[in-house]
Design a protein around this motif. Structure first.
Motif, PDB file in Angstrom:
ATOM      1  N   PHE A  44     -20.268   2.316   3.593  1.00  0.00           N
ATOM      2  CA  PHE A  44     -20.541   3.672   3.138  1.00  0.00           C
ATOM      3  C   PHE A  44     -22.040   3.908   3.208  1.00  0.00           C
ATOM      4  N   THR A  45     -22.443   5.166   3.204  1.00  0.00           N
ATOM      5  CA  THR A  45     -23.862   5.473   3.339  1.00  0.00           C
ATOM      6  C   THR A  45     -24.568   5.662   2.006  1.00  0.00           C
ATOM      7  N   ASP A  46     -23.833   6.119   0.982  1.00  0.00           N
ATOM      8  CA  ASP A  46     -24.457   6.296  -0.326  1.00  0.00           C
ATOM      9  C   ASP A  46     -23.403   6.175  -1.422  1.00  0.00           C
ATOM     10  N   GLU A  47     -23.872   6.199  -2.659  1.00  0.00           N
ATOM     11  CA  GLU A  47     -22.999   6.037  -3.816  1.00  0.00           C
ATOM     12  C   GLU A  47     -21.930   7.125  -3.888  1.00  0.00           C
ATOM     13  N   GLU A  48     -22.297   8.348  -3.578  1.00  0.00           N
ATOM     14  CA  GLU A  48     -21.340   9.460  -3.617  1.00  0.00           C
ATOM     15  C   GLU A  48     -20.159   9.199  -2.679  1.00  0.00           C
ATOM     16  N   GLU A  49     -20.461   8.751  -1.462  1.00  0.00           N
ATOM     17  CA  GLU A  49     -19.396   8.468  -0.503  1.00  0.00           C
ATOM     18  C   GLU A  49     -18.530   7.311  -0.985  1.00  0.00           C
ATOM     19  N   ALA A  50     -19.146   6.298  -1.560  1.00  0.00           N
ATOM     20  CA  ALA A  50     -18.385   5.144  -2.048  1.00  0.00           C
ATOM     21  C   ALA A  50     -17.387   5.561  -3.126  1.00  0.00           C
ATOM     22  N   VAL A  51     -17.829   6.350  -4.086  1.00  0.00           N
ATOM     23  CA  VAL A  51     -16.945   6.809  -5.158  1.00  0.00           C
ATOM     24  C   VAL A  51     -15.861   7.724  -4.599  1.00  0.00           C
ATOM     25  N   ARG A  52     -16.223   8.642  -3.737  1.00  0.00           N
ATOM     26  CA  ARG A  52     -15.242   9.561  -3.146  1.00  0.00           C
ATOM     27  C   ARG A  52     -14.155   8.802  -2.406  1.00  0.00           C
ATOM     28  N   ARG A  53     -14.561   7.828  -1.594  1.00  0.00           N
ATOM     29  CA  ARG A  53     -13.581   7.068  -0.818  1.00  0.00           C
ATOM     30  C   ARG A  53     -12.724   6.187  -1.713  1.00  0.00           C
ATOM     31  N   ALA A  54     -13.323   5.613  -2.732  1.00  0.00           N
ATOM     32  CA  ALA A  54     -12.556   4.763  -3.646  1.00  0.00           C
ATOM     33  C   ALA A  54     -11.507   5.561  -4.404  1.00  0.00           C
ATOM     34  N   ASP A  55     -11.823   6.800  -4.760  1.00  0.00           N
ATOM     35  CA  ASP A  55     -10.891   7.627  -5.519  1.00  0.00           C
ATOM     36  C   ASP A  55      -9.913   8.398  -4.644  1.00  0.00           C
ATOM     37  N   ASP A  56     -10.126   8.444  -3.348  1.00  0.00           N
ATOM     38  CA  ASP A  56      -9.271   9.198  -2.438  1.00  0.00           C
ATOM     39  C   ASP A  56      -8.066   8.371  -1.993  1.00  0.00           C
ATOM     40  N   VAL A  57      -7.337   7.864  -2.977  1.00  0.00           N
ATOM     41  CA  VAL A  57      -6.145   7.057  -2.719  1.00  0.00           C
ATOM     42  C   VAL A  57      -5.063   7.474  -3.707  1.00  0.00           C
ATOM     43  N   PRO A  58      -3.783   7.261  -3.364  1.00  0.00           N
ATOM     44  CA  PRO A  58      -2.716   7.672  -4.267  1.00  0.00           C
ATOM     45  C   PRO A  58      -2.496   6.727  -5.447  1.00  0.00           C
ATOM     46  N   LEU A  59      -3.115   5.570  -5.426  1.00  0.00           N
ATOM     47  CA  LEU A  59      -2.917   4.569  -6.469  1.00  0.00           C
ATOM     48  C   LEU A  59      -4.229   4.311  -7.205  1.00  0.00           C
ATOM     49  N   GLY A  60      -4.164   3.600  -8.310  1.00  0.00           N
ATOM     50  CA  GLY A  60      -5.394   3.340  -9.051  1.00  0.00           C
ATOM     51  C   GLY A  60      -5.253   2.229 -10.064  1.00  0.00           C
ATOM     52  N   ARG A  61      -4.732   1.091  -9.636  1.00  0.00           N
ATOM     53  CA  ARG A  61      -4.548  -0.013 -10.577  1.00  0.00           C
ATOM     54  C   ARG A  61      -5.870  -0.671 -10.952  1.00  0.00           C
ATOM     55  N   SER A  62      -6.670  -1.051  -9.959  1.00  0.00           N
ATOM     56  CA  SER A  62      -7.935  -1.713 -10.281  1.00  0.00           C
ATOM     57  C   SER A  62      -8.958  -1.478  -9.186  1.00  0.00           C
ATOM     58  N   ALA A  63     -10.213  -1.683  -9.561  1.00  0.00           N
ATOM     59  CA  ALA A  63     -11.327  -1.535  -8.625  1.00  0.00           C
ATOM     60  C   ALA A  63     -12.383  -2.563  -8.987  1.00  0.00           C
ATOM     61  N   SER A  64     -13.239  -2.850  -8.040  1.00  0.00           N
ATOM     62  CA  SER A  64     -14.364  -3.754  -8.279  1.00  0.00           C
ATOM     63  C   SER A  64     -15.634  -3.100  -7.774  1.00  0.00           C
ATOM     64  N   VAL A  65     -16.707  -3.247  -8.549  1.00  0.00           N
ATOM     65  CA  VAL A  65     -18.029  -2.765  -8.161  1.00  0.00           C
ATOM     66  C   VAL A  65     -18.916  -3.990  -8.017  1.00  0.00           C
ATOM     67  N   ARG A  66     -19.584  -4.090  -6.894  1.00  0.00           N
ATOM     68  CA  ARG A  66     -20.493  -5.224  -6.672  1.00  0.00           C
ATOM     69  C   ARG A  66     -21.902  -4.691  -6.449  1.00  0.00           C
ATOM     70  N   THR A  67     -22.810  -5.120  -7.302  1.00  0.00           N
ATOM     71  CA  THR A  67     -24.199  -4.686  -7.213  1.00  0.00           C
ATOM     72  C   THR A  67     -25.074  -5.597  -8.058  1.00  0.00           C
ATOM     73  N   GLU A  68     -26.360  -5.626  -7.751  1.00  0.00           N
ATOM     74  CA  GLU A  68     -27.325  -6.366  -8.561  1.00  0.00           C
ATOM     75  C   GLU A  68     -27.927  -5.480  -9.651  1.00  0.00           C
ATOM     76  N   ASN A  69     -27.625  -4.189  -9.629  1.00  0.00           N
ATOM     77  CA  ASN A  69     -28.208  -3.227 -10.545  1.00  0.00           C
ATOM     78  C   ASN A  69     -27.201  -2.916 -11.661  1.00  0.00           C
ATOM     79  N   ALA A  70     -27.474  -3.380 -12.880  1.00  0.00           N
ATOM     80  CA  ALA A  70     -26.541  -3.219 -13.997  1.00  0.00           C
ATOM     81  C   ALA A  70     -26.309  -1.750 -14.341  1.00  0.00           C
ATOM     82  N   ARG A  71     -27.344  -0.933 -14.329  1.00  0.00           N
ATOM     83  CA  ARG A  71     -27.162   0.490 -14.640  1.00  0.00           C
ATOM     84  C   ARG A  71     -26.261   1.170 -13.613  1.00  0.00           C
ATOM     85  N   ARG A  72     -26.491   0.863 -12.356  1.00  0.00           N
ATOM     86  CA  ARG A  72     -25.654   1.438 -11.301  1.00  0.00           C
ATOM     87  C   ARG A  72     -24.209   0.966 -11.457  1.00  0.00           C
TER      88      ARG A  72
END
Length: 113
Positions: A44-72
């Motif tokens: 993905f190119t930015d955070e907005e696209e990542a969230v949009r793509r992650a939520d653009d699915v018919p299901l929603g059991r679990s997700a994982s976020v990987r980053t070194e930035n705790a606030r992000r």
């Protein structure tokens, strides 16, 4: 496919853990639940696209976020429409809190006192 995808040697019917790379936006493998050891790698190119793509699915059991930035990590996790969001891990389940999916995943909450 970066690795896996085939049957494992030996008795039984087992599939090797599989990693699919360069998965395009909207691909069926990224939108449907796969009951097997399969992971997709998407860019993905930015955070907005990542969230949009992650939520653009018919299901929603679990997700994982990987980053070194705790606030992000906390900010992105709060925006995801998913039953459980883990940061820098996956499949860790705290049995003392309710657990379940959103959207087409699951039928409510399990576990917890």
């Amino acid at each position: 496919m970066a690795t896996g995808g085939g049957a494992l040697d030996g008795p039984g019917y087992f599939v090797a853990p599989t990693v699919l790379v360069d998965v395009p936006e909207g691909a069926e493998v990224a939108r449907e639940e796969i009951f097997g050891p399969v992971s997709t790698v998407e860019t993905f190119t930015d955070e907005e696209e990542a969230v949009r793509r992650a939520d653009d699915v018919p299901l929603g059991r679990s997700a994982s976020v990987r980053t070194e930035n705790a606030r992000r990590a906390h900010a992105v996790a709060a925006r995801l429409d998913s039953g459980t969001v883990r940061v820098n891990s996956h499949l860790v389940l705290a049995s003392e809190v309710p657990w379940g999916g959103f959207k087409g995943s699951g039928y409510g909450r399990d576990l917890s006192v």
